[in-house]
Structure formats: structure tokens, C-alpha cells
Design a protein around this motif. Structure first.
Motif, PDB file in Angstrom:
ATOM      1  N   SER A   1       0.804  -1.227   0.000  1.00 15.20           N
ATOM      2  CA  SER A   1       0.000   0.000   0.000  1.00 15.20           C
ATOM      3  C   SER A   1       0.833   1.270   0.000  1.00 15.20           C
ATOM      4  O   SER A   1       0.436   2.284  -0.577  1.00 15.20           O
ATOM      5  N   THR A   2       2.012   1.249   0.638  1.00 17.97           N
ATOM      6  CA  THR A   2       2.809   2.478   0.768  1.00 17.97           C
ATOM      7  C   THR A   2       4.124   2.429  -0.002  1.00 17.97           C
ATOM      8  O   THR A   2       4.769   3.458  -0.178  1.00 17.97           O
ATOM      9  N   GLY A   3       4.545   1.240  -0.420  1.00 18.45           N
ATOM     10  CA  GLY A   3       5.811   1.103  -1.117  1.00 18.45           C
ATOM     11  C   GLY A   3       6.993   0.883  -0.203  1.00 18.45           C
ATOM     12  O   GLY A   3       8.096   0.603  -0.659  1.00 18.45           O
ATOM     13  N   ARG A   4       6.773   0.984   1.132  1.00 15.63           N
ATOM     14  CA  ARG A   4       7.860   0.794   2.096  1.00 15.63           C
ATOM     15  C   ARG A   4       7.326   0.113   3.358  1.00 15.63           C
ATOM     16  O   ARG A   4       6.154   0.175   3.665  1.00 15.63           O
ATOM     17  N   THR A   5       8.251  -0.512   4.082  1.00 14.48           N
ATOM     18  CA  THR A   5       7.928  -1.066   5.377  1.00 14.48           C
ATOM     19  C   THR A   5       9.227  -1.228   6.158  1.00 14.48           C
ATOM     20  O   THR A   5      10.304  -0.904   5.648  1.00 14.48           O
ATOM     21  N   THR A   6       9.140  -1.698   7.385  1.00 13.86           N
ATOM     22  CA  THR A   6      10.329  -1.875   8.214  1.00 13.86           C
ATOM     23  C   THR A   6      10.399  -3.304   8.733  1.00 13.86           C
ATOM     24  O   THR A   6       9.386  -4.002   8.832  1.00 13.86           O
ATOM     25  N   VAL A   7      11.612  -3.716   9.049  1.00 15.57           N
ATOM     26  CA  VAL A   7      11.845  -5.010   9.687  1.00 15.57           C
ATOM     27  C   VAL A   7      12.707  -4.764  10.922  1.00 15.57           C
ATOM     28  O   VAL A   7      13.499  -3.822  10.965  1.00 15.57           O
ATOM     29  N   LEU A   8      12.549  -5.608  11.915  1.00 12.35           N
ATOM     30  CA  LEU A   8      13.303  -5.453  13.154  1.00 12.35           C
ATOM     31  C   LEU A   8      14.783  -5.709  12.919  1.00 12.35           C
ATOM     32  O   LEU A   8      15.161  -6.578  12.136  1.00 12.35           O
ATOM     33  N   ASP A   9      15.613  -4.957  13.606  1.00 13.45           N
ATOM     34  CA  ASP A   9      17.056  -5.157  13.558  1.00 13.45           C
ATOM     35  C   ASP A   9      17.484  -5.725  14.904  1.00 13.45           C
ATOM     36  O   ASP A   9      17.396  -5.051  15.926  1.00 13.45           O
ATOM     37  N   ASP A  10      17.941  -6.975  14.904  1.00 12.95           N
ATOM     38  CA  ASP A  10      18.360  -7.614  16.150  1.00 12.95           C
ATOM     39  C   ASP A  10      19.878  -7.650  16.274  1.00 12.95           C
ATOM     40  O   ASP A  10      20.445  -8.432  17.030  1.00 12.95           O
ATOM     41  N   GLY A  11      20.559  -6.778  15.525  1.00 10.36           N
ATOM     42  CA  GLY A  11      22.014  -6.720  15.575  1.00 10.36           C
ATOM     43  C   GLY A  11      22.521  -6.018  16.813  1.00 10.36           C
ATOM     44  O   GLY A  11      21.742  -5.524  17.642  1.00 10.36           O
ATOM     45  N   PRO A  12      23.846  -5.924  16.952  1.00 12.14           N
ATOM     46  CA  PRO A  12      24.446  -5.380  18.166  1.00 12.14           C
ATOM     47  C   PRO A  12      24.432  -3.858  18.257  1.00 12.14           C
ATOM     48  O   PRO A  12      24.747  -3.302  19.308  1.00 12.14           O
ATOM     49  N   SER A  13      24.090  -3.157  17.179  1.00 18.06           N
ATOM     50  CA  SER A  13      24.080  -1.699  17.223  1.00 18.06           C
ATOM     51  C   SER A  13      22.823  -1.212  17.923  1.00 18.06           C
ATOM     52  O   SER A  13      21.956  -1.992  18.326  1.00 18.06           O
ATOM     53  N   GLY A  14      22.702   0.087  18.042  1.00 12.13           N
ATOM     54  CA  GLY A  14      21.521   0.655  18.671  1.00 12.13           C
ATOM     55  C   GLY A  14      20.336   0.771  17.738  1.00 12.13           C
ATOM     56  O   GLY A  14      19.256   1.222  18.155  1.00 12.13           O
ATOM     57  N   ARG A  15      20.489   0.365  16.501  1.00  9.73           N
ATOM     58  CA  ARG A  15      19.392   0.471  15.530  1.00  9.73           C
ATOM     59  C   ARG A  15      18.284  -0.520  15.873  1.00  9.73           C
ATOM     60  O   ARG A  15      18.534  -1.689  16.164  1.00  9.73           O
ATOM     61  N   GLU A  16      17.047  -0.049  15.810  1.00 10.18           N
ATOM     62  CA  GLU A  16      15.909  -0.892  16.168  1.00 10.18           C
ATOM     63  C   GLU A  16      15.210  -1.490  14.962  1.00 10.18           C
ATOM     64  O   GLU A  16      14.576  -2.543  15.065  1.00 10.18           O
ATOM     65  N   GLU A  17      15.284  -0.833  13.805  1.00 11.21           N
ATOM     66  CA  GLU A  17      14.618  -1.365  12.621  1.00 11.21           C
ATOM     67  C   GLU A  17      15.316  -0.879  11.360  1.00 11.21           C
ATOM     68  O   GLU A  17      16.093   0.086  11.375  1.00 11.21           O
ATOM     69  N   LEU A  18      15.054  -1.589  10.270  1.00 10.95           N
ATOM     70  CA  LEU A  18      15.607  -1.239   8.968  1.00 10.95           C
ATOM     71  C   LEU A  18      14.452  -1.020   8.005  1.00 10.95           C
ATOM     72  O   LEU A  18      13.428  -1.712   8.077  1.00 10.95           O
ATOM     73  N   GLU A  19      14.624  -0.101   7.086  1.00 12.17           N
ATOM     74  CA  GLU A  19      13.563   0.233   6.140  1.00 12.17           C
ATOM     75  C   GLU A  19      13.854  -0.380   4.781  1.00 12.17           C
ATOM     76  O   GLU A  19      14.954  -0.234   4.243  1.00 12.17           O
TER      77      GLU A  19
END
Length: 271
Positions: A165-183
Motif C-alpha cells: 500500500s505504501t511502497g515501504r515497510t520496516t523489519v526489526l534489527d536484532d544486531g548489536p548496534s543501537g538500531r531498532e529497525e531497517l527500512e
């Protein structure tokens, strides 16, 4: 070790780690300057896989150590939108620009003899990139042709609906950095399937070592290995395909073997 920042032409700041090659006792080294007094001007540039980061669950760390012991400096970095780099949408075209920017950074530091070591989607990025400084590529679990990725294992029905519907979404980032999700975007999904193998491999200008796992039960690696077998004749002279019997796609437990095979091959194809 030096933590560095590389700004891409589109203005995204990438975070990376540059390490000098190992040197003998009593010889000074300054990684921030990108070279040592005794090490040759050679470096390995790492390109991580899909939704990963520069460490790749420790795989890059082990490989980099082996390369440095053999006289190569190493640069591992997070693609835009991953790890500690600035936010970005995960797409192959963006990562190609990232890799080329990292290669340019290495060359400016004195390393004009470069080897790219890439994994999975990072290998597709490496094959599409056009840095004049890259003399050889070592690709593990490479996406070297069109692949139907099992997106149902990555995205929930709700995420797939959002993407549609929007052309984008996010997925969870379970890596060691402080990032919580990836687009990711619709183009991200298309990047795996819209691959003209003859065009992709026919433009590669340096020899390539393709390393694939041979575990028959690994559904992810089998089609990648099949594409590698089909595409090998399209690659430059000196290119080779080697299969690590029993290895799975990630090859996490085969780091020493991957490094040994890569270094032996590099002695044959690079001066």
C-alpha cells in the motif's frame, strides 16, 4: 583500529572500522592514516549481507583477522540504513554507491590495490559496483542471478500489506548496534529477482572467487549455488567456483576454511 565516517555522494554518512595490516614488533602503524610503514598498499573491503551489519555475526571479524595476518589492511563498514550508519532505505543501488564511496576512501588513504570480500546480497552489490581500485573479489553465498527470496519468512502479512500500500515497510534489527529497525521498499524485493545475469557478470572487470556451501538441506543456498554454476563462464579469466561440502549459506562455522581458500586463490590471481 580506527573508527571512520565516509559520506556518500547522496549525503549518507557511513560508519566503518579501518584496521592496518599486522606488522612486526617495533614497527609503528597508524590506522587513522590508513597504512603502515612496512605493509604493502593492499586492503580488503568487506560488504555485508542483507539486513546484517559490518560484523555479520562475527564472520567478518574472523575473516578480517586472517587477512590482516596475510598483509592486508581491512575496512568493514555498515551500509546506509544498517548498524551505526545513518538512516537509509535498503536497496542495491544505494549500497553500490556506499561500496564505491568506501573504495574511494581506501584509495585516498593509499590503498589502490583492493580486494572486495562480500556475502549474499553484498556480493550482488559488489558485482554491480564499478570501482577501478578493485583487483579481485571473494564472494560467499553470492546472489549472482535472479533469486526468488522467501519473503514470507522475513515479512509478516501485515508488513507485506504495508509494503504493497505504501511502497515501504520496516523489519526489526536484532544486531548489536543501537538500531531498532531497517527500512525496505518494493525495490528491495525486486533487487533479488530483476537480475540479468549475463549483463551483471559480463561487465565484471576482475577475477572472482565464488564460495558456496554445499549442504543439500539448505534451501537458501542451493539456488544460489545453481546460479553460480550457470554464471561462472561469464566471469573473467582466473575466476573460480569452490563448494564447501556440508556448508550452509552463512558459513559461520567455516570462517577459517573460507579465509584459507581466499588467500590461496589471491596468491594466484593478484600480483
Amino acid at each position: 583500529m580506527a573508527e571512520i565516517r565516509i559520506t556518500t555522494p547522496r549525503g549518507v554518512a557511513l560508519s566503518g572500522t579501518l584496521d592496518a595490516a599486522e606488522v612486526s614488533a617495533g614497527t609503528s602503524a597508524d590506522p587513522a592514516e590508513g597504512r603502515t610503514a612496512t605493509a604493502p598498499a593492499r586492503a580488503v573491503l568487506f560488504a555485508h549481507g542483507f539486513l546484517a551489519d559490518r560484523s555479520s555475526r562475527g564472520r567478518t571479524d574472523g575473516l578480517a583477522k586472517a587477512y590482516r595476518a596475510a598483509g592486508y589492511a581491512t575496512l568493514a563498514f555498515d551500509f546506509g540504513g544498517h548498524g551505526d550508519s545513518e538512516d537509509d532505505v535498503v536497496e542495491v543501488s544505494h549500497e553500490v554507491e556506499d561500496l564505491e564511496a568506501a573504495s574511494t576512501h581506501l584509495a585516498a588513504a593509499g590503498y589502490t590495490h583492493q580486494v572486495v570480500h562480500a556475502h549474499s546480497m553484498g556480493a550482488l552489490v559488489a558485482l554491480r559496483a564499478g570501482s577501478p581500485h578493485v583487483r579481485a573479489m571473494v564472494l560467499t553465498g553470492a546472489v549472482s542471478g535472479p533469486i526468488e527470496h522467501p519473503w514470507e519468512e522475513v515479512l509478516s502479512p501485515a508488513k507485506m500489506a504495508e509494503l504493497t500500500s505504501t511502497g515501504r515497510t520496516t523489519v526489526l534489527d536484532d544486531g548489536p548496534s543501537g538500531r531498532e529497525e531497517l527500512e525496505i521498499s518494493e525495490q528491495t524485493l525486486a533487487d533479488f529477482t530483476e537480475v540479468d545475469q549475463a549483463e551483471l557478470l559480463g561487465t565484471v572487470a576482475c577475477p572472482v572467487l565464488l564460495l558456496h556451501g554445499g549442504a543439500l538441506v539448505d534451501g537458501e543456498e542451493h539456488p544460489l549455488l545453481t546460479q553460480a554454476r550457470i554464471g561462472l563462464p561469464l566471469l573473467p579469466e582466473g575466476s573460480r567456483l569452490e563448494v564447501l561440502s556440508g556448508g550452509e549459506h552463512a558459513l559461520l562455522d567455516r570462517t577459517e576454511e573460507v579465509a584459507a581458500r581466499a588467500l590461496a586463490w589471491l596468491e594466484e590471481v593478484t600480483p
